[in-house]
Design a protein around this motif. Structure first.
Motif, short mmCIF file in Angstrom:
data_model
loop_
_atom_site.label_atom_id
_atom_site.label_comp_id
_atom_site.label_asym_id
_atom_site.label_seq_id
_atom_site.Cartn_x
_atom_site.Cartn_y
_atom_site.Cartn_z
N GLN A 2 51.67 41.27 13.25
CA GLN A 2 50.50 41.85 14.21
C GLN A 2 49.11 41.24 13.69
OE1 GLN A 2 52.21 45.84 13.78
NE2 GLN A 2 51.84 46.10 16.17
N ARG A 3 48.27 41.12 14.26
CA ARG A 3 46.79 40.59 14.06
C ARG A 3 45.92 41.68 14.15
NH1 ARG A 3 44.83 35.72 17.20
NH2 ARG A 3 43.55 35.42 15.03
N LEU A 48 44.64 44.94 16.98
CA LEU A 48 43.78 46.29 16.72
C LEU A 48 42.33 45.61 16.06
CD1 LEU A 48 44.65 49.47 15.27
CD2 LEU A 48 43.02 48.22 13.93
N VAL A 49 41.40 46.17 16.05
CA VAL A 49 40.05 45.70 15.76
C VAL A 49 39.30 46.94 14.63
CG1 VAL A 49 37.66 44.90 15.98
CG2 VAL A 49 39.54 44.15 17.58
N ILE A 50 39.01 46.45 13.52
CA ILE A 50 38.23 47.49 12.60
C ILE A 50 36.70 47.03 12.86
CG2 ILE A 50 38.00 48.52 10.30
CD1 ILE A 50 40.90 47.96 9.90
N LEU A 51 35.79 47.99 13.05
CA LEU A 51 34.46 47.69 13.17
C LEU A 51 33.38 48.33 12.40
CD1 LEU A 51 33.83 47.18 16.96
CD2 LEU A 51 33.39 45.39 15.25
N ILE A 77 38.86 50.81 15.82
CA ILE A 77 38.53 51.76 14.96
C ILE A 77 37.14 51.65 14.38
CG2 ILE A 77 39.18 53.02 12.56
CD1 ILE A 77 42.01 52.49 13.29
N MET A 78 36.21 52.61 14.44
CA MET A 78 35.00 52.33 13.72
C MET A 78 35.04 52.58 12.26
SD MET A 78 32.86 51.00 15.78
CE MET A 78 32.34 50.68 17.68
N ARG A 114 48.55 52.25 12.10
CA ARG A 114 50.00 52.40 12.44
C ARG A 114 50.31 53.14 13.77
NH1 ARG A 114 52.48 52.62 6.37
NH2 ARG A 114 52.89 50.41 6.17
N VAL A 115 49.61 54.43 13.71
CA VAL A 115 49.73 55.32 14.85
C VAL A 115 49.27 54.60 16.31
CG1 VAL A 115 48.77 57.15 15.88
CG2 VAL A 115 49.51 57.63 13.69
N PHE A 116 48.05 53.85 16.10
CA PHE A 116 47.62 53.19 17.39
C PHE A 116 48.45 51.84 17.91
CE2 PHE A 116 43.27 55.29 16.35
CZ PHE A 116 43.20 55.62 17.62
N LEU A 117 48.96 51.39 16.62
CA LEU A 117 49.86 50.21 16.99
C LEU A 117 51.24 50.54 17.46
CD1 LEU A 117 49.05 47.56 14.11
CD2 LEU A 117 48.13 47.45 16.27
N LYS A 118 51.67 51.68 17.09
CA LYS A 118 52.74 52.40 17.44
C LYS A 118 52.72 52.70 18.95
CE LYS A 118 56.48 55.67 16.86
NZ LYS A 118 56.95 56.83 16.05
N ARG A 119 51.50 53.14 19.47
CA ARG A 119 51.44 53.46 20.85
C ARG A 119 51.36 52.42 21.53
NH1 ARG A 119 46.64 58.07 19.86
NH2 ARG A 119 47.88 59.45 18.68
#
Length: 229
Positions: A2-3, A48-51, A77-78, A114-119
């Motif tokens: 996953q990227r 997923l993106v972390i900002l 995710i901010m 992990r929660v968001f990627l699982k969803r």
């Protein structure tokens, strides 16, 4: 694999998060300013993106808008020092999924990721997870089989790994350094031509008998796979 994209101008924070995520099996791109982050968000696909919010050139709000115009489902995710309610509300209104205030514990960030990627993964079929398609090329990641226009193409283990790496980053130029690390698990030796040799092997098997060429070279930069000529 996953990227994840990290857009963060604090180099130490960005590198620490990148290292932690890579140790947990993720592939990570980092942008240290808003301009680069906005470009990557607009042109690449991420799980997923972390900002960060306060960024040079373009702030996190602007980048979040770009992401949402391109993909309404990718988790954002901010990760910011701004903890005010107005900042949080604006972020959520623009499409952020979560908001974590600095300083933070990496374990908490990892748990949220992990929660968001699982969803997100629950919405992806097994066929999509295990099969990659580029034009009439199909890569079965589970069976380690490749076909083009319905014709089975036998590949060696390294040829398959190289093709899979390119396909997972469709349209993105992959450097020889990255290929050496991901496929051969070695530091790239500029004195060897093993990567060029294997790319030639792949071209003969994947492209030679077809009008549409999928494997491309970006001179001096690396290789990529795309149905666009």
């Amino acid at each position: 694999m996953q990227r994840i994209l990290i857009v963060e101008d604090e180099v130490k924070v960005a590198n620490a998060v990148k290292m932690g995520l890579e140790e947990n099996g993720f592939e990570v791109d980092v942008a240290y300013d808003g301009r680069i982050g906005k470009g990557l968000a607009a042109s690449q696909d991420y799980d997923l993106v972390i900002l960060d919010l306060n960024l040079p050139h373009h702030n996190g709000y602007e980048i979040c808008e770009v992401i949402r115009r391109r993909n309404s489902k990718v988790p954002v995710i901010m990760l910011t020092a701004l903890g005010g309610m107005d900042d949080k509300m604006q972020a959520f209104e623009l499409g952020a999924d979560d908001y974590l205030v600095k300083p933070f514990d990496f374990r908490e960030l990892l748990a949220r990721i992990r929660v968001f990627l699982k969803r997100a993964g629950a919405d992806v079929s097994a066929a999509q997870r295990y099969k990659l398609m580029i034009a009439d090329l199909e890569i079965d990641r589970e069976r380690k089989e490749v076909t083009r226009a319905g014709k089975k193409i036998p590949l060696t283990a390294k040829e398959f790994q190289l093709l899979e790496l390119l396909a997972l980053h469709k349209g993105k130029v992959i450097s020889k350094l990255t290929i050496a690390e991901k496929v051969w698990n070695i530091d790239f030796d500029t004195g060897t031509n093993v990567i060029e040799v294997y790319m030639n092997f792949l071209r003969k098997k994947i492209d030679k008998d077809f009008e549409l060429k999928l494997l491309h070279t970006k001179t001096g930069m690396g290789y990529y796979i795309s149905e666009d000529q």
